[in-house]
Write an enzyme that holds these catalytic residues in place. Structure first.
Site, short mmCIF file in Angstrom:
data_model
loop_
_atom_site.label_atom_id
_atom_site.label_comp_id
_atom_site.label_asym_id
_atom_site.label_seq_id
_atom_site.Cartn_x
_atom_site.Cartn_y
_atom_site.Cartn_z
N TYR A 160 0.85 -1.67 0.12
CA TYR A 160 0.27 0.03 -0.32
C TYR A 160 1.03 1.29 0.08
O TYR A 160 1.67 1.45 0.64
CB TYR A 160 -0.91 0.28 0.81
CG TYR A 160 -1.11 1.35 1.53
CD1 TYR A 160 -2.22 2.10 0.87
CD2 TYR A 160 -1.12 2.20 2.39
CE1 TYR A 160 -3.08 3.15 0.88
CE2 TYR A 160 -1.68 3.77 3.08
CZ TYR A 160 -2.64 3.83 2.07
OH TYR A 160 -3.04 5.12 1.99
N HIS A 217 -4.20 -0.87 6.08
CA HIS A 217 -5.19 -0.17 4.84
C HIS A 217 -6.17 -1.19 4.69
O HIS A 217 -6.42 -1.89 3.66
CB HIS A 217 -3.83 0.57 3.52
CG HIS A 217 -5.24 1.31 2.59
ND1 HIS A 217 -5.63 0.82 1.46
CD2 HIS A 217 -5.26 2.78 3.12
CE1 HIS A 217 -6.84 2.48 1.51
NE2 HIS A 217 -5.64 3.37 2.41
N ARG A 288 -10.36 8.75 13.29
CA ARG A 288 -9.50 9.46 11.98
C ARG A 288 -10.71 10.02 10.85
O ARG A 288 -10.45 10.63 9.66
CB ARG A 288 -8.97 7.67 10.98
CG ARG A 288 -8.09 7.59 11.77
CD ARG A 288 -6.71 8.12 11.49
NE ARG A 288 -6.23 7.83 10.04
CZ ARG A 288 -5.93 8.54 9.58
NH1 ARG A 288 -5.72 10.27 9.50
NH2 ARG A 288 -5.79 8.48 7.71
O1 KDG Z 1 -9.63 8.12 -0.63
C1 KDG Z 1 -7.73 6.54 -0.31
C2 KDG Z 1 -7.38 7.72 0.52
O2 KDG Z 1 -7.47 8.80 1.26
C3 KDG Z 1 -6.05 6.51 1.40
O3 KDG Z 1 -5.84 5.78 0.39
C4 KDG Z 1 -5.49 7.73 2.32
O4 KDG Z 1 -5.15 5.75 3.59
C5 KDG Z 1 -5.75 7.19 3.48
C6 KDG Z 1 -4.93 7.51 4.35
O5 KDG Z 1 -4.50 6.88 5.96
O6 KDG Z 1 -3.87 9.18 4.25
MG MG Z 2 -4.97 5.36 6.04
#
Ligand code: KDG
Ligand code: MG
Length: 408
Positions: A160, A217, A288
């Protein structure tokens, strides 16, 4: 006082920012952000087709009533598209309120609880030495916290938000381009074998003071997430983010039963009803949710207060898809919130972005100092906006080694 008109703009430098501007009969205007990453045209259409016609003639000072009118009035409640659209309206109405009061928004919330709000950046590496270089660059710039993501050896795609090649770093390197999504391949076994040691190496190299965060993620099953959270305990993470999808909120109990690693969840949440079980059962440590997808300042401030009762601190989402308008709303909440934790901060601070959204919020040494200008403290230059148009994009998809579709 009445709302006379409202306009939606879609576009920006490298991002399809969805910007709402609400005009009033007293010349004061308010700005809001409805950017729903890679689905940007949808909140824009909802605003244009349904919400703006219902805003005209309303008193913009009644932000609570207007929020309830749209949320309850839609009959079908919530969802990210609708909440992003309500969120933009709510931010713009608070912006107007602050300008009328001639006060920065944090004053209307209860004043400042701190001078600067700690932020974190994204350190990434195609491999461990590459990651170490990336972390070192942020430490040199004065950051006190970094999110650490590293390519996993032997995995067909690196993982990721990881650059495929060494030194290929950017603030945000996931490939969102094109309407047909890119495919990433995920191998949980390789990740589980590699990542705890990699995080421990970062701790050894940078010492006890730097705050280390890591984003899974949504890739692990609850049992795997519990094993991972236990394995990284010696690292002393500031947080472990999205270890497993939070749709099955009961699953979070398993992680808690096995580990004291702090857990951060909520960037895909849209309402207090997504957050309340995790908060009230104290299954997370950081919430978050973002003011954009969470429906604006009005509902998110309620979530912050609920979280405060349960020792849960804020860690608002701040991926670059949030425009400087919603980031400003979060800066004001961060300045006020007694249970502030940290802010993710990745605004594309380029000259083009600054020209489109002039503001006096200052980020230096890994801290944001909120602007004292009335309202949100961010403006929007319509002449600059005319330079940009919508560009198609999509989230990548993830498949396991055998082709099974997995969680992005
Ligand atoms: O739209 C998806 C993103 O905002 C995401 O992948 C970002 O996980 C993310 C983060 O922690 O910023
Ligand atoms: Mg994230």
């Amino acid at each position: 006082m009445k709302i006379t008109d409202a306009k939606v703009f879609v576009g920006g430098p490298g991002k399809n920012y969805v910007t709402l501007k609400i005009m009033t009969d007293q010349g004061v205007y308010g700005l809001g952000d409805a950017t729903l990453n890679n689905r940007e045209t949808l909140p824009a259409a909802y605003l244009r087709d349904y919400l703006i016609p219902n805003l005209i003639g309303k008193d913009p000072r009644n932000s609570e009533e207007i929020w309830q009118f749209f949320y309850r009035g839609a009959y079908f409640r919530g969802g990210p598209i609708a909440m992003a659209a309500y969120g933009a309206i709510d931010m713009a109405l608070w912006d107007i309120k602050g300008k009328l009061a001639n006060m920065p928004l944090y004053q209307l919330f209860g004043g400042k609880s701190r001078d600067g709000a700690m932020v974190y950046a994204h350190a990434t590496g195609a491999d461990l030495p590459d990651l170490m270089d990336s972390v070192a660059r942020y430490v040199e710039q004065g950051y006190k916290a970094v999110r650490v993501q590293c390519g996993v050896p032997g995995m067909p795609t690196k993982g990721y938000a990881i650059p495929e090649t060494k030194g290929g770093q950017g603030d945000f390197i996931t490939d969102f381009s094109g309407i047909i999504p890119k495919t990433e391949i995920w191998d949980t076994d390789r990740y589980m074998r590699f990542m705890p040691d990699a995080l421990a190496d970062v701790r050894d190299r940078f010492g006890p003071d730097i705050k280390i965060l890591h984003d899974v993620h949504h890739r692990l099953l609850p049992r795997e997430a519990a094993e991972f959270a236990k394995a990284v305990e010696p690292v002393g993470l500031y947080w472990l983010e999205d270890p497993t999808p939070a749709e099955d909120q009961n699953a979070l109990k398993l992680i808690r039963q096995h580990s004291t690693t702090p857990i951060a969840i909520g960037e895909v949440f849209n309402s207090i009803w997504d957050c309340n079980t995790l908060i009230e059962h104290e299954l997370i440590d950081f919430i978050r949710i973002a003011v954009t997808y969470g429906g604006g300042i009005t509902p998110v401030k309620r979530i912050v207060d609920l979280a405060g009762l349960h020792h849960v601190r804020t860690g608002f989402h701040g991926a670059p898809s949030h425009s400087p308008i919603s980031m400003a709303a979060q800066h004001h909440l961060n300045a006020w919130a007694p249970n502030f934790g940290i802010q993710e901060y990745l605004v594309l601070g380029t000259p083009d972005c600054d020209a489109l959204f002039p503001s006096e919020h200052v980020m230096e040494n890994g801290m944001v100092n909120v602007s004292d200008a009335p309202g949100l403290g961010v403006d929007f230059d319509e002449t600059e906006a005319a330079k940009y148009e919508y560009a198609e994009g999509s989230h990548p998809i993830v498949r396991l080694l055998d082709g099974t579709l997995w969680n992005y």
